[in-house]
Design a protein around this motif. Structure first.
Motif, PDB file in Angstrom:
ATOM      1  N   PHE A   1      78.314  60.564  44.621  1.00  0.00           N
ATOM      2  CA  PHE A   1      76.903  60.679  44.975  1.00  0.00           C
ATOM      3  C   PHE A   1      76.230  61.710  44.066  1.00  0.00           C
TER       4      PHE A   1
ATOM      5  N   TYR B   1      72.818  64.225  44.538  1.00  0.00           N
ATOM      6  CA  TYR B   1      71.762  64.717  45.421  1.00  0.00           C
ATOM      7  C   TYR B   1      70.833  65.624  44.621  1.00  0.00           C
TER       8      TYR B   1
ATOM      9  N   TYR C   1      77.645  68.257  60.251  1.00  0.00           N
ATOM     10  CA  TYR C   1      78.217  69.279  59.385  1.00  0.00           C
ATOM     11  C   TYR C   1      77.265  70.477  59.276  1.00  0.00           C
TER      12      TYR C   1
ATOM     13  N   LYS D   1      76.011  62.014  59.182  1.00  0.00           N
ATOM     14  CA  LYS D   1      76.278  60.750  58.496  1.00  0.00           C
ATOM     15  C   LYS D   1      76.947  59.774  59.446  1.00  0.00           C
TER      16      LYS D   1
ATOM     17  N   SER E   1      79.363  56.394  53.137  1.00  0.00           N
ATOM     18  CA  SER E   1      78.149  56.728  53.880  1.00  0.00           C
ATOM     19  C   SER E   1      77.638  58.092  53.433  1.00  0.00           C
ATOM     20  N   PRO E   2      76.388  58.182  52.990  1.00  0.00           N
ATOM     21  CA  PRO E   2      75.889  59.462  52.484  1.00  0.00           C
ATOM     22  C   PRO E   2      75.509  60.426  53.600  1.00  0.00           C
ATOM     23  N   LEU E   3      75.453  61.687  53.251  1.00  0.00           N
ATOM     24  CA  LEU E   3      74.978  62.723  54.151  1.00  0.00           C
ATOM     25  C   LEU E   3      73.450  62.736  54.193  1.00  0.00           C
TER      26      LEU E   3
ATOM     27  N   PHE F   1      70.459  65.396  55.169  1.00  0.00           N
ATOM     28  CA  PHE F   1      70.314  66.828  55.351  1.00  0.00           C
ATOM     29  C   PHE F   1      69.017  67.194  56.046  1.00  0.00           C
TER      30      PHE F   1
END
Lengths: 114, 113
Positions: A34, A36, B33, B94, B100-102, B104
């Protein structure tokens, strides 16, 4: 254990020129990857993700990244930088032992000059 | 638009005080998280939870504690704040799965004087 190395802590480009942010990872398998972006005083926003469907991944705001297994790289590029791209960028890899834990690189601060 | 909310955004507090940083998400995610981030530095995982009544310590040792009584809520508590706790705290959530992305929140910037 997985690790992520972002090769440049700071990158400076002029507006309208290409952006290249470099990321290498270590893994004995093909992880999920990923990118970000974090603007000042904000949380992180997902730019794009690689999950083995296609090696060239297109993201938001004109960014894309290419997964190169032979080089264990996942560099982020954009053809033409905009002032609003100035931010910190994080390359992230899923952990091999626990895919729900993500390992973050140290970040690259992108500066865009007018 | 964020579906994960952190309060307060900024907090300045004196040494020895007890504080709770709030984090809530409306997406129904099981995984949540807490990360700690010093200015210009990488993120360090300090706590995570894979479901109600499940909490684990992360990779970075922390004097904070967390609880997960409801799926949507994952507060972090410092019993006695110290100047060394000054940092930015980011909450994320998530879906299950390594691809699966986080997601925030905007973070809480804590300063302990």
């Amino acid at each position: 254990a997985q690790s992520v190395t972002q090769l440049d802590s700071h990158v400076s480009v002029s507006e309208g020129t290409p952006v290249l942010l470099r990321c290498n990872y270590s893994s004995s398998y093909s992880p999920s990857l990923f990118w970000y972006v974090q603007h000042p005083n904000k949380g992180l926003q997902l730019l794009l993700k690689y999950t083995s469907a296609a090696t060239l991944v297109k993201g938001i705001n004109g960014f894309e990244a290419e997964f190169k297994k032979s080089e264990t790289s996942f560099h982020l590029t954009k053809p033409s930088a905009h002032m609003s791209d100035a931010a910190e960028y994080f390359c992230v890899v899923s952990d091999q032992s626990d895919g729900n834990k993500l390992v973050f690189g140290a970040g690259t601060i992108l500066r865009v000059k007018s | 638009e964020a579906d994960i909310y952190q309060t307060p955004r900024y907090l300045v507090i004196g040494t020895g005080k007890k504080i709770t940083l709030e984090c809530s998400q409306t997406m129904g995610h099981d995984k949540m998280y807490w990360y700690q981030q010093d200015p210009g530095m990488e993120l360090h995982l300090i706590h995570y939870s894979y479901g109600v009544n499940s909490t684990e310590k992360g990779d970075l040792s922390s004097e904070s504690t967390v609880s997960r009584i409801r799926t949507e809520h994952f507060p972090l508590t410092l019993e006695s704040a110290r100047p060394s706790h000054t940092s930015q705290y980011l909450c994320a959530s998530k879906w299950d799965g390594e691809d699966s992305p986080l997601h925030f929140g905007n973070g809480t910037r804590l300063t302990v004087t």
